[in-house]
Design a protein around this motif. Structure first.
Motif, short mmCIF file in Angstrom:
data_model
loop_
_atom_site.label_atom_id
_atom_site.label_comp_id
_atom_site.label_asym_id
_atom_site.label_seq_id
_atom_site.Cartn_x
_atom_site.Cartn_y
_atom_site.Cartn_z
N GLY A 196 -4.28 2.57 10.27
CA GLY A 196 -3.54 3.70 10.25
C GLY A 196 -3.90 4.77 9.52
O GLY A 196 -5.22 4.82 9.01
N LEU A 197 -2.99 5.79 9.25
CA LEU A 197 -3.25 7.05 8.55
C LEU A 197 -2.80 7.12 7.13
O LEU A 197 -2.08 8.05 6.91
N SER A 198 -2.58 5.96 6.42
CA SER A 198 -2.07 5.92 5.04
C SER A 198 -2.72 6.65 4.10
O SER A 198 -2.05 7.35 3.14
N PHE A 199 -3.77 6.98 4.50
CA PHE A 199 -4.46 8.00 3.36
C PHE A 199 -4.51 9.55 4.01
O PHE A 199 -5.19 10.42 3.27
N ALA A 200 -4.43 9.69 5.31
CA ALA A 200 -4.41 11.02 5.76
C ALA A 200 -3.11 11.95 5.18
O ALA A 200 -2.36 11.39 4.70
N ARG A 201 -3.24 13.16 5.27
CA ARG A 201 -2.03 13.95 4.97
C ARG A 201 -1.16 14.23 6.01
O ARG A 201 -1.72 14.28 7.26
N THR A 202 -0.14 14.40 6.05
CA THR A 202 1.12 14.71 7.20
C THR A 202 2.04 15.93 6.63
O THR A 202 2.02 16.15 5.26
N LEU A 203 2.86 16.46 7.34
CA LEU A 203 3.76 17.42 7.09
C LEU A 203 5.29 16.68 7.16
O LEU A 203 5.59 16.36 8.17
N LEU A 204 5.79 16.96 5.89
CA LEU A 204 7.09 16.28 5.80
C LEU A 204 7.98 17.40 6.48
O LEU A 204 7.83 18.65 6.42
N GLY A 205 8.91 17.17 7.09
CA GLY A 205 10.06 17.87 7.76
C GLY A 205 9.67 18.19 9.08
O GLY A 205 10.63 18.84 9.89
N PHE A 206 8.77 17.65 9.83
CA PHE A 206 8.34 17.85 11.01
C PHE A 206 8.66 16.48 11.74
O PHE A 206 8.76 15.38 11.07
N ALA A 207 8.85 16.38 12.91
CA ALA A 207 9.10 15.05 13.66
C ALA A 207 7.42 14.56 13.72
O ALA A 207 7.10 14.58 14.97
N ASP A 208 7.14 13.77 12.89
CA ASP A 208 5.77 13.38 12.77
C ASP A 208 5.92 12.00 12.48
O ASP A 208 6.32 11.29 11.50
N HIS A 209 5.36 11.15 13.36
CA HIS A 209 5.41 9.70 13.29
C HIS A 209 4.67 9.05 12.11
O HIS A 209 4.84 7.79 11.65
N HIS A 210 3.84 9.83 11.70
CA HIS A 210 3.02 9.26 10.58
C HIS A 210 3.62 9.25 9.53
O HIS A 210 3.27 8.51 8.53
N VAL A 211 4.52 9.80 9.03
CA VAL A 211 5.72 9.92 7.94
C VAL A 211 6.19 8.62 7.95
O VAL A 211 6.53 7.91 6.91
N ALA A 212 6.78 8.23 9.11
CA ALA A 212 7.68 6.87 9.39
C ALA A 212 6.69 5.80 9.05
O ALA A 212 6.89 4.87 8.37
N GLU A 213 5.40 5.88 9.72
CA GLU A 213 4.20 5.04 9.40
C GLU A 213 3.94 4.71 7.89
O GLU A 213 3.99 3.67 7.40
N ILE A 214 3.82 5.74 7.08
CA ILE A 214 3.54 5.76 5.62
C ILE A 214 4.71 5.12 5.06
O ILE A 214 4.71 4.31 4.11
N ALA A 215 5.98 5.53 5.34
CA ALA A 215 7.12 5.26 4.78
C ALA A 215 7.31 3.74 4.94
O ALA A 215 7.61 2.63 4.02
N LEU A 216 7.11 3.16 6.09
CA LEU A 216 7.05 1.86 6.59
C LEU A 216 6.20 0.95 5.98
O LEU A 216 6.45 -0.39 5.52
N ASN A 217 4.97 1.43 5.79
CA ASN A 217 3.94 0.85 5.01
C ASN A 217 4.24 0.50 3.73
O ASN A 217 4.02 -0.70 3.17
N LEU A 218 4.59 1.65 2.99
CA LEU A 218 5.36 1.56 1.63
C LEU A 218 6.38 0.42 1.47
O LEU A 218 6.51 -0.27 0.55
N ALA A 219 7.12 0.50 2.21
CA ALA A 219 8.55 -0.28 2.06
C ALA A 219 8.11 -1.56 2.35
O ALA A 219 8.80 -2.75 2.03
N THR A 220 7.29 -1.89 3.51
CA THR A 220 6.84 -3.22 3.75
C THR A 220 5.90 -4.02 2.60
O THR A 220 6.44 -4.94 2.11
N LEU A 221 5.03 -3.05 1.75
CA LEU A 221 4.51 -3.69 0.57
C LEU A 221 5.44 -4.07 -0.58
O LEU A 221 5.31 -4.92 -1.23
N TRP A 222 6.29 -2.92 -0.52
CA TRP A 222 7.24 -3.24 -1.73
C TRP A 222 8.27 -4.32 -1.31
O TRP A 222 8.42 -5.13 -2.48
N GLY A 223 8.57 -4.61 -0.27
CA GLY A 223 9.32 -5.70 0.28
C GLY A 223 8.43 -7.00 0.01
O GLY A 223 8.82 -7.99 -0.52
N LEU A 224 7.13 -7.03 0.29
CA LEU A 224 6.19 -8.20 0.05
C LEU A 224 6.04 -8.41 -1.61
O LEU A 224 6.29 -9.65 -2.03
N SER A 225 6.03 -7.31 -2.34
CA SER A 225 5.99 -7.80 -3.68
C SER A 225 7.27 -8.35 -4.38
O SER A 225 7.21 -9.12 -5.20
#
Length: 143
Positions: A28-57
């Motif tokens: 995915g685009l974890s290291f790409a830049r995205t624009l917060l405040g827009f309907a950008d699914h990459h923001v959800a992807e990054i947030a859920l990636n982080l939440a998943t890894l936080w949950g794993l730890s």
């Protein structure tokens, strides 16, 4: 860096290094830049990636008797399945990572119990969650 610091505070430096290494190879685009405040699914992807890894730890540091907490920490990964069609790749990366973590624990401590518990609990959560959702709303899953 934020992921490493959060994971280190939750579960120690070894687990923090583990989840940070997983983050570096996630698809995915974890290291790409995205624009917060827009309907950008990459923001959800990054947030859920982080939440998943936080949950794993967090799940790796939960005592054996706290199965419900360990399963609860897997909910971001289940939510991820409904938002991104590439999410099965994330599951594959986590599964391979848990296998290597289990081998490492087995060689060091003689037991791979924490990794095995997380794999079993999260695997059950994903199977039941996806089958239940498919039974209720057949078109709701992107995979």
């Amino acid at each position: 860096m934020l992921l490493f610091l959060l994971a280190r505070a939750l579960a120690g430096a070894e687990v923090a290094a583990f989840v940070s290494a997983l983050w570096s190879i996630f698809p995915g685009l974890s290291f790409a830049r995205t624009l917060l405040g827009f309907a950008d699914h990459h923001v959800a992807e990054i947030a859920l990636n982080l939440a998943t890894l936080w949950g794993l730890s967090a799940a790796l540091s939960v005592p054996a008797s706290s199965r419900l907490r360990r399963i609860g920490y897997g909910l971001p990964l289940l939510a991820f399945q409904f938002t991104w069609s590439g999410a099965p790749l994330v599951i594959a990366v986590i599964a391979v990572g848990l296998v290597f973590a289990g081998w490492s624990d087995l060689l060091r401590d003689g037991s791979c119990a924490p990794s095995a518990r997380v794999a079993a609990d999260w695997g059950g959560l994903l199977v039941l969650g996806l089958l239940g959702a498919r039974a209720l709303v057949p078109d709701a899953i992107m995979v």
